[in-house]
Design an enzyme around this catalytic site. Structure first.
Site, short mmCIF file in Angstrom:
data_model
loop_
_atom_site.label_atom_id
_atom_site.label_comp_id
_atom_site.label_asym_id
_atom_site.label_seq_id
_atom_site.Cartn_x
_atom_site.Cartn_y
_atom_site.Cartn_z
CG ASP A 109 71.59 40.32 29.80
OD1 ASP A 109 70.61 40.91 30.26
OD2 ASP A 109 71.68 39.96 28.60
CG ASP A 122 65.94 38.53 27.83
OD1 ASP A 122 65.69 37.93 28.89
OD2 ASP A 122 65.11 39.30 27.29
CD GLU A 152 67.33 39.06 23.64
OE1 GLU A 152 66.70 39.85 24.38
OE2 GLU A 152 68.57 38.94 23.65
NE ARG A 154 62.86 46.21 22.10
CZ ARG A 154 63.87 45.65 22.77
NH1 ARG A 154 64.15 44.37 22.56
NH2 ARG A 154 64.58 46.34 23.64
CB SER A 181 66.72 41.12 33.14
OG SER A 181 66.02 40.94 31.93
N GLY A 182 67.25 43.63 31.12
CA GLY A 182 66.50 44.66 30.40
C GLY A 182 65.14 44.16 29.97
CE LYS A 213 70.89 44.85 31.67
NZ LYS A 213 71.29 43.77 30.74
CG ASP A 265 73.51 38.81 25.03
OD1 ASP A 265 72.94 38.82 23.92
OD2 ASP A 265 72.93 39.17 26.07
#
Length: 490
Positions: free
Chosen positions: A273, A275, A282, A322, A365-366, A412, A435
């Site tokens: 991942d 962030d 983040e 967001r 990555s998100g 993912k 995480d």
């Protein structure tokens, strides 16, 4: 008359020659050890017999037939050093399998625990001039921390939580002490062994020593043979066992349990991942912090991010919400944030070591593709996938929309499977590190899922958890010692 008296006087008793032996000890010794030949009691007799007999019988030497015996392993004595040949951890006998378990213990040197205590109302408070410190507060306390310090009946819990175990590393040393290892071996011996197994064995290797003390190990690898019976407790359940968790809390360690297989030592793909894993921040929170109007926007975005990572919110919808709040940001913001990114300690060295070992690397990555692709290029990662935001071609600003599928937990997992298939790598040789809750499916699909300083839910559900200050500790899970890691990262 005198002669008659002398003749009637009793003669003084004396031992005749027939009554005497050659040994004073033999005549006066009341206890005589059994199995001792009579002619060897007197020192005179022993000296006389030295001519005809040896002082000690010859030592019986059993011939070595080339196959070490588990009951009587052969010994080699040379120059006062004894070498005992045994093979509890060698290859198993033909027709059998070795069922060994490897436990890697990581001491949490960066996060020492304090004693279970909160300030006591019966003791005077510390000096107001002294800086506030949890360790100092613990000294002025006699109330357990789980006593729910609250004076409001509405907020007081109906049932207080279970008490945490007292930290033992304060007593036996802030490292993996011999008592810590002994306690762990005792714990593992409480689990049932496979049927027919006898004489369990264990061996250990120190993989990393403390930088401040050469005799204080911080990472220790234990090999247990045989592993606890899988019919009683699978490896997945063993990792989540309450006794393992309590041991970690008592000794302030992370315990990584893995079957001792070929794939443990030879991973071929490691997926990260981004962030809070490859970097400490983040990205979406960094973007929101650049918007000053409204002033509470950054706090709102950070709150949504935290709840999504904790698994309280569905990631895809939370991400769209967001991104909506970032409408109007210039597209150049991604380039401006490059110098701000804080790469996690040990990441550059870890990627260098993996590349020297021939291991493929990827970041899923998100976050946002512009920054993810740039970071992957800087670190030398082989694959990079992230979300693409829509940018207005006229204004050059973010529209608040997301292009294509969001790289959430389901995506993912799909990308991990696609990369493994493309590279021709078995899933047993894939490692996933993350995480947040959106990384759990990716970790589940991999052969090993590692929670890195992760959220509580992720810590409980992942195969392994690391809570150190350097991601380079990941190499210890593959069996590399500190000296070998230095060679790989040189």
């Amino acid at each position: 008359m005198a002669d008659d008296a002398a003749s009637n006087k009793q003669a003084r008793p004396s031992m005749t020659a027939a009554m005497r032996s050659s040994s004073f000890l033999k005549e006066h010794q009341q206890y005589r050890p059994p199995n001792k030949p009579e002619n060897h009691y007197g020192i005179d007799t022993v000296v006389e017999d030295m001519q005809a007999a040896q002082a000690s019988p010859p030592r019986q030497i059993s011939p070595f037939n080339g196959i070490p015996s588990p009951e009587n392993p052969p010994k080699i004595v040379e120059s006062g050093v004894t070498h005992e040949l045994s093979h509890p951890n060698c290859t198993p006998a033909p027709g059998t399998r070795s069922e060994r378990l490897v436990a890697t213990l990581f001491y949490r040197s960066a996060a020492p625990r304090i004693s279970n205590a909160i300030p006591s109302p019966t003791k005077p408070p510390s000096s107001p001039r002294a800086p506030h410190s949890p360790k100092l507060a613990a000294l002025d306390s006699d109330i357990p921390p789980n006593m729910a310090p609250s004076s409001s009946l509405e907020t007081f819990p109906l049932e207080p939580p279970a008490s945490e175990p007292e930290p033992l590393d304060h007593l036996y040393g802030s490292h993996i002490s011999p008592m810590c290892i002994t306690s762990f071996l005792h714990l593992m011996s409480s689990f049932p062994m496979p049927p027919g197994s006898t004489n369990p064995t264990s061996g250990h290797r120190c993989l990393k020593l403390s930088a401040s003390h050469e005799h204080h190990p911080e990472v220790v690898e234990l090999t247990l043979s045989p592993a606890p019976s899988p019919d009683y407790l699978s490896l997945t359940d063993l990792r989540k066992h309450e006794l393992i968790y309590r041991f970690e809390r008592e000794w302030n360690v992370d315990v990584a349990l893995r079957a001792d297989t070929l794939w443990r030592r030879y991973p071929r793909l490691v997926v990260f991942d981004m962030d809070s894993t490859l970097i400490t921040q983040e990205v979406i929170d960094l973007l929101a912090a650049t918007i000053k109007d409204p002033p509470d926007l950054a706090a709102r975005v950070a709150d949504i991010t935290h709840r999504a990572m904790m698994g309280e919110l569905e990631f895809d919808s939370a991400f769209r919400e967001r991104v909506k709040l970032l409408t109007g940001l210039p597209a150049s913001i991604f380039e401006e944030l490059r110098p701000v990114l804080d790469v996690t300690n040990g990441v550059p060295q870890l990627i260098r070591a993996l590349k020297r070992l021939g291991v493929k690397t990827a970041v899923l990555s998100g976050g946002f593709l512009p920054l993810t692709s740039w970071l992957a290029g800087e670190l030398g990662l082989d694959h990079a996938h992230a979300n693409e935001v829509v940018i207005d071609e006229t204004t050059g600003r973010l529209t608040g929309e997301v292009k294509g599928r969001i790289v959430g937990k389901g995506r993912k997992r799909e990308l991990l499977l696609e990369i493994a298939e493309k590279e021709g790598i078995a899933l047993e040789q894939v490692v996933a590190v993350g995480d947040g809750a959106n990384d759990l499916l990716m970790m589940e699909a991999a052969g090993l899922g590692v929670a890195w300083n992760a959220k509580p839910r992720v810590q409980m559900e992942a195969d392994t958890r690391l809570n150190g200050d350097s991601l380079l500790d990941l190499l210890h899970l593959f069996g590399f010692a500190e000296e070998e890691i230095q060679q790989l990262t040189a």
